[in-house]
Design a protein around this motif. Structure first.
Motif, mmCIF file in Angstrom:
data_model
loop_
_atom_site.group_PDB
_atom_site.id
_atom_site.type_symbol
_atom_site.label_atom_id
_atom_site.label_comp_id
_atom_site.label_asym_id
_atom_site.label_seq_id
_atom_site.Cartn_x
_atom_site.Cartn_y
_atom_site.Cartn_z
ATOM 1 N N ASP A 1 1.036 -1.101 -0.076
ATOM 2 C CA ASP A 1 0.451 0.098 0.265
ATOM 3 C C ASP A 1 0.773 1.472 0.256
ATOM 4 O O ASP A 1 1.874 1.236 -0.192
ATOM 5 C CB ASP A 1 -0.442 -0.348 1.128
ATOM 6 C CG ASP A 1 -2.353 0.894 1.301
ATOM 7 O OD1 ASP A 1 -2.794 0.626 2.100
ATOM 8 O OD2 ASP A 1 -2.406 1.437 -0.453
ATOM 9 N N ASP A 2 -0.175 1.912 -0.108
ATOM 10 C CA ASP A 2 0.773 4.233 -0.431
ATOM 11 C C ASP A 2 0.868 3.619 1.107
ATOM 12 O O ASP A 2 0.351 3.655 2.251
ATOM 13 C CB ASP A 2 1.045 4.433 -1.327
ATOM 14 C CG ASP A 2 1.798 5.637 -1.599
ATOM 15 O OD1 ASP A 2 2.754 5.489 -1.014
ATOM 16 O OD2 ASP A 2 1.839 5.484 -3.483
ATOM 17 N N LEU A 3 1.695 4.939 1.473
ATOM 18 C CA LEU A 3 2.019 5.771 2.763
ATOM 19 C C LEU A 3 0.567 6.435 2.553
ATOM 20 O O LEU A 3 -0.245 7.726 2.057
ATOM 21 C CB LEU A 3 3.482 6.645 2.434
ATOM 22 C CG LEU A 3 4.832 6.167 2.085
ATOM 23 C CD1 LEU A 3 5.843 7.495 1.817
ATOM 24 C CD2 LEU A 3 5.236 4.901 3.172
ATOM 25 N N PRO A 4 0.777 6.621 4.013
ATOM 26 C CA PRO A 4 -0.714 7.240 4.630
ATOM 27 C C PRO A 4 -0.225 9.142 4.394
ATOM 28 O O PRO A 4 1.156 9.676 4.818
ATOM 29 C CB PRO A 4 -1.086 7.012 5.984
ATOM 30 C CG PRO A 4 0.451 6.636 6.719
ATOM 31 C CD PRO A 4 1.126 6.079 4.984
ATOM 32 N N TRP A 5 -0.956 9.584 4.442
ATOM 33 C CA TRP A 5 -1.055 11.500 4.749
ATOM 34 C C TRP A 5 -0.166 11.636 5.938
ATOM 35 O O TRP A 5 -0.209 11.607 6.533
ATOM 36 C CB TRP A 5 -1.967 11.586 4.203
ATOM 37 C CG TRP A 5 -2.267 13.375 4.055
ATOM 38 C CD1 TRP A 5 -2.269 13.809 2.882
ATOM 39 C CD2 TRP A 5 -2.019 14.301 5.177
ATOM 40 N NE1 TRP A 5 -2.235 16.065 3.329
ATOM 41 C CE2 TRP A 5 -2.090 14.974 4.813
ATOM 42 C CE3 TRP A 5 -2.092 14.493 6.841
ATOM 43 C CZ2 TRP A 5 -1.936 16.773 5.423
ATOM 44 C CZ3 TRP A 5 -2.215 16.094 7.000
ATOM 45 C CH2 TRP A 5 -2.232 17.102 6.534
ATOM 46 N N GLY A 6 0.884 12.543 6.161
ATOM 47 C CA GLY A 6 1.315 13.161 6.569
ATOM 48 C C GLY A 6 2.711 12.825 7.016
ATOM 49 O O GLY A 6 2.877 12.451 8.021
#
Lengths: 394, 162, 341
Positions: A189-194
């Motif tokens: 999965d991609d990185l979460p925001w922040g």
């Protein structure tokens, strides 16, 4: 139990030259017998279930015999009956302190056999997480090495500072210790925001933590007296025994698979330095790992700046069957050189996997290294080699 | 031993003294709680209406900790004069959290998005047998799953996979 | 004392009970304040917080836990020696308190050779430790016990020489007189804070603190109890209330040595402004002595939590090659100073 030295290579260095204090026996008539001490599988100094049988003359070691296998979990057999995603989950647990780094060579081997390349963003995120694992395990080393030589406080600092990095890994992957984030063709999965901003903050904390360890331990005269000149591994002997990673670099050998081996991940796009130290003693190993922690933090900051946009997963079928073939991929894990030799016969899981773990070879030098040292030095040397039992026994 | 160089020893004392006066990092559980990240793999929740008893999750679990039983039922046709439909109905869906590795393979492989992660972690029991969570309990866990959150800049993600 | 000499046996019983009460109490207070709270704060954590307000009853809970444990003696251990070893160590701790003054009237017995007696009696614990190490029938305990014997005997000498400097300055070995000399003395004609010997005997004080750290087997001199190698060394086979004895002995001795250091160098229970002999000075004296003991214990434990440990040969080198020559020079200098001043 004496060590059979007939099969060992000829070396110039007389192990007895390592005895650094008075050899003279005070009174020959009081010559006492040798004592066999079993630093058994349960011992605070052996980092797990390593058993060391040492023959002592007073407080001096005459011979040491490490006995491993108490933690053998049968990884190589397990991989014969699991699919690739399942194996990715399991091999997290070989070196449990830097678990992301265990997945990377295996996934690269599978991707090589399939002819799939992960997109650049995935490779960057993989490298960031690998370096974060390296930072996490080295910070723990910096702390618990102090504990082994007697200072109780640095261990707590090590655990405290490691928490920041583990929280980062948890925010991205969902698991603190066992990320299970790699998939064939990319990452899950991609990185979460922040996340990027938070990582920058944590890297600042890592630099502060390294400075604190330098003040608390590295400059401490008692620490220096305990570690300088203890457990010197000559560079060529270390290489002959298969010692790898920071242990070898602390003996002056300028070898780092991230730069010198087959290129993997994105290390050749970064501007970084390999740290070596000429001495080869326990102090050098501590110093090299401290510098490497700082270097990893700098690498992470660079990668955060250079992070490309794009997908994180290549096009792969849903049920992955890796075509026939065999390959060997080795990477520079925090503990040393780790390699996976994967033989595939076209099924959903490998036919056979051979895991070359770093600590297994690092520990092989112990019988030679422990000759002639004092009992407290055994603990220092074991701590400075930094092996993980899960990595030795698999 | 060489003569003592005092500065290193004094600096060490300074570090411990300074740490003594700084705020402590202890979180006094259970009076204070830390909130884990939304992606944290705490517990798996089941959305029963999505499940078609395809058994993919049970098959791909490395520990074989998911126990599924179902039966087929006939349903009335969707339109007038159509064929009768057969649907699979779940009888039993248990996850044994005493065995679960928290790897997430089941959540990933489910083609119908019936399983979700939730960051809840406070479900310790005094008896191991109580760690087998049945269908209703998993339905309760599903209510605690977090909202899908935005991704970092530069992300190009096709479907929100959790 | 105030009562007639016929009732001396009552006073003896009272004194014995008081000493028996002080030692565990002092050990518990030091244990809680320093081992639990200060150590935790230095390690960026809170320490025990659940038992009692801010964790104050934690040691009580620990004590009760130790008392209810099974009493295990290793099969091959020498039963009587094994049982007597903690008693020896604890006995030597109790005996030091006989000469520790807490007020003008609060001393069990003001022996004329008080300082000599205190040092002599504190060395008895070496026998107890050797007994524990040998009788445990355990190689790790044996290593710990032998290391302890070598270390404790080596560090007796700097301890003694440091105290010798104070005795030369004071001209007497009696503890009460040393306190009153410091209280009423003057520094170059100014009697504001009396003449605590820490000012003129600072070298002796530092040597005493280092030697006391070694006598208490605290890091950096804790080879006998090297936790990461021998896991409490000579105490490793002791469980339950026997271990409780060792524990109380360790912290009680810390309390005692801090008390000795406070009395010999910092002026003990006396505060220079109070020179009357009224009864309430006793209460003030107890409080003042307690504060001084806490301050010195803080030094001991601060060093304990920060430094790694020395190896046995480095430890001996420090004692024989550095501390003893410096202490001897200090004694010479003190003697010269006393004669010519």
């Amino acid at each position: 139990m004496t060590t059979d030295t007939s099969s060992m290579p000829e070396i110039d260095i007389d192990p007895r030259a390592l005895r650094h204090l008075a050899d003279a026996q005070v009174n020959v008539e009081l010559d006492t017998g040798d004592m066999i001490l079993n630093m058994g599988p349960q011992h605070p100094a052996t980092h797990g279930t390593l058993r060391l049988v040492v023959r002592l003359d007073g407080e001096r070691v005459l011979a040491a015999d490490p006995i491993i296998g108490y933690m053998h979990r049968g990884y190589e057999k397990l991989t014969e009956y699991r699919t690739y995603p399942q194996i990715t989950t399991l091999i997290n647990r070989i070196d449990w302190l830097s678990s992301f780094a265990n997945e990377v060579p295996f996934i690269h081997a599978a991707e090589q056999l399939m002819g799939v390349e992960a997109p650049p963003r995935a490779e960057y995120i993989r490298t960031i997480l690998t370096e974060l694992s390296r930072i996490a395990t080295f910070i723990l080393f910096l702390g618990e090495f102090g504990l082994q030589v007697g200072a109780v406080t640095p261990a707590f600092f090590g655990f405290r500072d490691r928490e920041y990095v583990l929280n980062l890994i948890e925010a991205a992957t969902g698991g603190r210790f066992h990320p299970n984030f790699n998939r064939i063709g990319g990452i899950k999965d991609d990185l979460p925001w922040g996340w990027v901003a938070e990582t920058r903050e944590v890297m600042k904390k890592v630099f502060d933590s390294c400075n604190e360890f330098e003040d608390l331990l590295l400059g401490n005269e008692i620490f220096v007296a305990r570690t300088k000149g203890i457990g010197i591994i000559p560079g060529d002997l270390g290489a002959a025994y298969g010692v790898s990673g920071s242990n070898l670099r602390a003996s002056g050998v300028d070898w780092d698979l991230r730069r010198d081996g087959k290129p993997y991940l994105v290390y050749n796009e970064l501007d970084w330095k390999v740290w070596t130290h000429p001495a080869g003693d326990s102090y050098a190993r501590y110093w090299v790992r401290l510098q490497e922690t700082r270097e990893s933090a700098r690498m992470v900051l660079q990668m955060l700046d250079q992070l490309p946009a794009g997908p994180v997963m290549a096009k792969v079928p849903r049920i992955i069957k890796v075509p026939e073939g065999e390959t060997y991929v080795q990477t520079e894990n925090p503990l040393g050189e780790m390699g996976y030799y994967v033989i595939s016969k076209g099924a959903t899981g490998p036919f056979r996997t051979k895991i070359r773990s770093a600590s297994f070879s690092n520990v092989s030098i112990l019988p030679w290294l422990l000759q002639g040292v004092y009992v407290p030095d055994i603990v220092t040397i074991l701590a400075s080699l930094y092996f993980i039992l899960g990595d030795i026994d698999r | 031993m060489k003569g003592p160089k005092v500065p290193g020893l004094i600096k060490g004392l300074g570090v411990t003294f300074r740490t003594m006066l700084e705020p402590k990092v202890t979180v006094q559980y259970p009076h204070e709680k830390e909130i884990p990240a939304p992606r944290a793999r705490g517990v798996i929740g089941l959305q029963e209406e999505n499940c078609t008893v395809c058994m993919l999750c049970a098959r791909s679990c490395p520990d074989w900790c998911i126990y599924i039983e179902g039966h087929k039922e006939k349903r009335p046709p969707r339109r007038e004069g159509g064929r009768e439909r057969t649907v699979s109905v779940l009888d039993r869906f248990d996850i044994d959290y005493g065995l679960c590795m928290y790897c997430g393979i089941c959540v990933e492989v489910c083609p119908f998005d019936a399983l979700h992660w939730s960051p809840e972690f406070e479900y310790s029991e005094f008896s191991i047998a109580d760690l087998l969570h049945d269908k209703d309990k998993l339905g309760e866990w599903d209510a605690t799953k977090p909202e899908p959150e935005p991704y970092e800049e530069g992300a190009v993600v096709k479907a929100a996979k959790k | 004392m105030m009562l007639a000499a016929d009732y001396w046996w009552i006073w003896t019983i009272v004194k014995v009970v008081v000493v028996l009460a002080i030692v565990p109490t002092g050990a518990l207070v030091i244990g809680f304040v320093f081992l639990f709270k200060v150590m935790s704060y230095m390690q960026s954590r809170l320490g025990p917080m659940e038992a009692g307000p801010q964790g104050t009853l934690q040691l009580l809970a620990d004590g009760l836990k130790f008392l209810q444990k099974e009493d295990i003696t290793p099969k091959q251990a020498d039963k009587w020696v094994f049982a007597l070893a903690p008693v020896m160590v604890l006995a030597s701790t109790f005996l030091v308190f006989v000469v520790l003054p807490a007020g003008p009237d609060l001393i069990v017995e003001d022996i004329q050779t008080g300082a000599f007696y205190a040092l002599a009696v504190s060395s008895l614990s070496v026998i107890g430790i050797l007994m524990a190490g040998w009788a445990s029938a355990n190689k790790f305990a044996l290593l710990g016990g032998l290391r302890a014997a070598a270390q404790l005997i080596a560090y007796e000498l700097p301890l003694l020489l440091a105290v010798l400097g104070v005795v030369i300055m004071a001209g007497t070995m009696s503890m009460q007189e040393i306190v009153s000399i410091q209280n009423t003395g003057e520094i170059f004609g100014w009697g504001g804070i009396g003449n605590p010997f820490i000012i003129t005997q600072i070298v002796g004080f530092v040597i005493f603190m280092i030697a006391a750290q070694a006598e208490l087997t605290q890091p950096p001199f804790d080879m006998p109890v090297a936790e990461s190698e021998l896991v409490t060394g000579y105490m490793v086979e002791y469980t339950g209330f026997r271990f409780l004895f060792f524990f109380i002995g360790e912290f009680g001795t810390a309390f005692a040595f801090a008390g000795l250091a406070a009395t010999l160098w910092l002026g003990g229970w006396a505060v220079p402004w109070i020179t009357t002999d009224a009864w309430w000075v006793n209460l003030v004296g107890v409080a003042v002595l307690f504060i001084k003991i806490m301050a010195i214990s803080f030094l001991i434990f601060w060093v304990r939590f920060t430094y790694p440990r020395f190896r046995e040969d480095q430890l001996q080198a420090i004692a024989w090659k550095y501390l003893i020559p410096i202490a001897l020079v200090n004694v010479l200098a003190t003697g010269a100073f006393k004669v010519w001043m």
